[in-house]
Write a protein that holds these residues in place. Structure first.
Motif, PDB file in Angstrom:
ATOM      1  N   ILE A  71       0.765  -1.407   0.088  1.00  0.00           N
ATOM      2  CA  ILE A  71      -0.022  -0.039  -0.210  1.00  0.00           C
ATOM      3  C   ILE A  71       0.777   1.030  -0.237  1.00  0.00           C
ATOM      4  O   ILE A  71       0.790   2.277  -0.426  1.00  0.00           O
ATOM      5  CB  ILE A  71      -0.882  -0.062   1.333  1.00  0.00           C
ATOM      6  N   LEU A  72       2.011   1.276   0.889  1.00  0.00           N
ATOM      7  CA  LEU A  72       2.879   2.252   0.914  1.00  0.00           C
ATOM      8  C   LEU A  72       3.404   2.569  -0.471  1.00  0.00           C
ATOM      9  O   LEU A  72       3.733   3.719  -0.880  1.00  0.00           O
ATOM     10  CB  LEU A  72       3.773   2.268   1.974  1.00  0.00           C
ATOM     11  N   GLN A  73       3.782   1.423  -1.240  1.00  0.00           N
ATOM     12  CA  GLN A  73       4.568   1.575  -2.430  1.00  0.00           C
ATOM     13  C   GLN A  73       3.744   2.478  -3.455  1.00  0.00           C
ATOM     14  O   GLN A  73       4.050   2.995  -4.088  1.00  0.00           O
ATOM     15  CB  GLN A  73       4.925   0.088  -3.016  1.00  0.00           C
ATOM     16  N   ARG A  74       2.440   2.060  -3.349  1.00  0.00           N
ATOM     17  CA  ARG A  74       1.510   2.476  -4.374  1.00  0.00           C
ATOM     18  C   ARG A  74       0.853   4.053  -3.973  1.00  0.00           C
ATOM     19  O   ARG A  74       0.874   4.727  -4.990  1.00  0.00           O
ATOM     20  CB  ARG A  74       0.051   1.725  -4.505  1.00  0.00           C
ATOM     21  N   ALA A  75       0.846   4.043  -2.760  1.00  0.00           N
ATOM     22  CA  ALA A  75       0.860   5.569  -2.300  1.00  0.00           C
ATOM     23  C   ALA A  75       1.938   6.443  -2.838  1.00  0.00           C
ATOM     24  O   ALA A  75       1.591   7.646  -3.324  1.00  0.00           O
ATOM     25  CB  ALA A  75       0.625   5.772  -0.833  1.00  0.00           C
ATOM     26  N   LYS A  76       3.075   5.968  -2.819  1.00  0.00           N
ATOM     27  CA  LYS A  76       4.206   6.562  -3.203  1.00  0.00           C
ATOM     28  C   LYS A  76       4.205   7.005  -4.800  1.00  0.00           C
ATOM     29  O   LYS A  76       4.674   7.941  -5.294  1.00  0.00           O
ATOM     30  CB  LYS A  76       5.542   5.836  -2.761  1.00  0.00           C
ATOM     31  N   MET A  77       3.658   5.920  -5.475  1.00  0.00           N
ATOM     32  CA  MET A  77       3.611   6.250  -7.050  1.00  0.00           C
ATOM     33  C   MET A  77       2.422   6.892  -7.213  1.00  0.00           C
ATOM     34  O   MET A  77       2.427   7.360  -8.317  1.00  0.00           O
ATOM     35  CB  MET A  77       3.524   4.710  -7.561  1.00  0.00           C
ATOM     36  N   LEU A  78       1.725   7.347  -6.309  1.00  0.00           N
ATOM     37  CA  LEU A  78       0.543   8.188  -6.522  1.00  0.00           C
ATOM     38  C   LEU A  78       0.777   9.516  -5.964  1.00  0.00           C
ATOM     39  O   LEU A  78      -0.075  10.351  -5.798  1.00  0.00           O
ATOM     40  CB  LEU A  78      -0.775   7.723  -5.981  1.00  0.00           C
ATOM     41  N   GLN A  79       2.002   9.740  -5.526  1.00  0.00           N
ATOM     42  CA  GLN A  79       2.363  11.030  -4.764  1.00  0.00           C
ATOM     43  C   GLN A  79       2.059  11.947  -5.625  1.00  0.00           C
ATOM     44  O   GLN A  79       2.304  12.186  -6.980  1.00  0.00           O
ATOM     45  CB  GLN A  79       3.920  10.703  -4.532  1.00  0.00           C
ATOM     46  N   GLY A  80       1.519  13.387  -5.220  1.00  0.00           N
ATOM     47  CA  GLY A  80       1.252  14.330  -5.693  1.00  0.00           C
ATOM     48  C   GLY A  80      -0.474  14.293  -6.072  1.00  0.00           C
ATOM     49  O   GLY A  80      -1.013  15.271  -6.367  1.00  0.00           O
ATOM     50  N   HIS A  81      -1.003  13.119  -5.618  1.00  0.00           N
ATOM     51  CA  HIS A  81      -2.437  12.867  -5.951  1.00  0.00           C
ATOM     52  C   HIS A  81      -3.088  12.687  -4.513  1.00  0.00           C
ATOM     53  O   HIS A  81      -2.265  12.288  -3.510  1.00  0.00           O
ATOM     54  CB  HIS A  81      -2.861  11.834  -6.845  1.00  0.00           C
ATOM     55  N   ASN A  82      -4.353  12.853  -4.210  1.00  0.00           N
ATOM     56  CA  ASN A  82      -5.082  12.613  -3.107  1.00  0.00           C
ATOM     57  C   ASN A  82      -5.270  10.823  -3.310  1.00  0.00           C
ATOM     58  O   ASN A  82      -5.372  10.175  -4.255  1.00  0.00           O
ATOM     59  CB  ASN A  82      -6.332  12.865  -2.791  1.00  0.00           C
ATOM     60  N   VAL A  83      -5.006  10.156  -1.993  1.00  0.00           N
ATOM     61  CA  VAL A  83      -4.909   8.665  -2.000  1.00  0.00           C
ATOM     62  C   VAL A  83      -5.871   8.407  -0.585  1.00  0.00           C
ATOM     63  O   VAL A  83      -5.464   8.726   0.372  1.00  0.00           O
ATOM     64  CB  VAL A  83      -3.549   8.025  -1.881  1.00  0.00           C
ATOM     65  N   TYR A  84      -6.847   7.288  -0.795  1.00  0.00           N
ATOM     66  CA  TYR A  84      -7.511   6.928   0.278  1.00  0.00           C
ATOM     67  C   TYR A  84      -7.348   5.536   0.373  1.00  0.00           C
ATOM     68  O   TYR A  84      -7.695   4.793  -0.617  1.00  0.00           O
ATOM     69  CB  TYR A  84      -9.028   7.449   0.020  1.00  0.00           C
ATOM     70  N   ILE A  85      -7.158   4.722   1.559  1.00  0.00           N
ATOM     71  CA  ILE A  85      -7.042   3.426   1.731  1.00  0.00           C
ATOM     72  C   ILE A  85      -8.218   3.102   2.612  1.00  0.00           C
ATOM     73  O   ILE A  85      -8.557   3.614   3.557  1.00  0.00           O
ATOM     74  CB  ILE A  85      -5.700   3.174   2.574  1.00  0.00           C
TER      75      ILE A  85
END
Length: 379
Positions: A263-277
């Protein structure tokens, strides 16, 4: 009183030989940072050493105010943030180490003097806790710092699978020592703040007020995210407006649960966007019930699967009925399916299905990207 002295810090000359991306963060361990920086070639593996110290600087670094500045949770927060910073898609394995401590000062503290060192990497998280014998003054503070540095380097050797000589801490300096695996703590810390804002903030819950007007959620695994995903989000923003939250379900339907480090890896790849888990909202209907009234962005390929009753265990008519009761609308973006562009108007959906079509044909999928990566790896 003559205080005991520790042996010189173990060498970390092994670091440049490791195929890793290392980041260390926390409010203690300055001696270790200097020890690492002195190693020739360490720039090949070291992403950064960060030492926010004042409370406002720690808050800014983590993206939130922690529930205490020297406890096991905050140490793991630092380690996970360091892992997030170190991770790079298709790069060497990322390792994050976090540290926080309360040590001797010019006057006695009310609480325990303590050190927490956490590590976080793929498949593994650890925590070391040391309760120090309390003291005051510069000499005692120096000794506490030496102990902290020794624990940090021991943790560093552990996570890099390097030879560990053992911690040789002098008698009379510590009251309690324990360490062990801490994957449960890492998962709890991620659960605690499931929303990553585009500006780097971490929130306790989804900010509904920000999305109330024209915002939307965009569910997916994003493994990895690609220009098609970003294009779909842009299509919504350009035609409707409002913020978009890339929404990752930790227990997705028809797939294995997503691990904390993934999950952290994917959040990093989406950095600069809003991410909700999210957790426990695997289906579109579940998401609509969880956040009623918010539009849900999906591709035409995903919309097509809704007609598969065996896959979802529910008819398309029943899905339409349930979705219409939430006030949410499916925003269906054009996609290429088997070489042909498909759009919402191509599907015989029920008249009461709350849905709307959006332009933006993107001929790319995460599976193809992953398969391409495997092929390169095998070659």
């Amino acid at each position: 009183m003559l205080l005991p002295q520790l042996q010189p810090l173990d060498s970390v000359d092994f670091l440049p030989t490791k195929k890793i991306r290392l980041c260390i963060a926390g409010m203690a361990g300055a001696g270790t940072f200097g020890h690492i920086w002195d190693v020739p070639g360490v720039s090949d593996v070291l992403v950064g050493c960060h030492m926010p110290y004042a409370k406002e600087d720690i808050d800014s670094f983590l993206g939130f105010s922690p529930d205490g500045y020297a406890n096991e949770g905050t140490a793991m927060d630092f380690a996970m943030d360091a892992f997030y910073r170190a991770y790079q898609y298709e790069g060497a394995p990322a390792i994050g180490i976090g540290v926080c401590a309360v040590t001797a000062s010019t006057t006695a503290h009310k609480g325990d003097h303590r050190i927490f060192v956490a590590t976080f990497q793929e498949h593994k998280a650890t925590l070391t806790y040391v309760k120090l014998v309390k003291g005051v003054g510069a000499e005692r503070r120096h000794l506490d710092g030496q102990i902290c540095n020794a624990i940090l380097i021991s943790a560093l050797k552990d996570v890099t699978n390097s030879f560990i000589t053992g911690l040789d801490l002098p008698e009379g300096c510590i009251e309690e020592f324990r360490n062990g695996r801490a994957e449960g703590l890492a998962e709890e810390r991620l659960r605690r703040r499931p929303y990553f804002s585009s500006t780097g903030k971490r929130l306790l819950e989804f900010p509904k007020d920000e999305y109330r007007q024209r915002g939307a959620i965009f569910p997916g695994s994003f493994n990895p995210p690609h220009f098609g995903h970003f294009g779909m989000a842009d299509s919504y923003i350009n035609h409707v407006g409002g913020p978009v939250a890339f929404t990752i379900e930790a227990s997705p339907p028809h797939k294995e649960p997503i691990k904390t480090w993934e999950i952290l890896q994917r959040a990093k790849m989406l950095q600069g966007h809003n991410v909700y888990i999210t957790r426990g909202y695997p289906y579109f209907v579940d998401k609509a019930k969880h956040l009623p009234g918010l539009p849900i962005i999906i591709g035409a390929d995903a919309f097509e699967t809704l007609f598969d009753e065996k896959r979802w265990g529910i008819t398309i008519e029943e899905q339409a009925r349930l979705l219409s009761g939430t006030g949410s609308t499916l925003m269906v973006v054009e996609r290429k399916i088997e070489g042909r562009v498909k759009r919402l108007s191509d599907f015989p959906y029920p008249v009461n299905m709350p849905c709307r079509g959006l332009p933006g044909s993107f001929d790319v999928c995460s599976t193809d990207i992953r398969e391409g990566r495997r092929s390169r790896t095998a070659a």
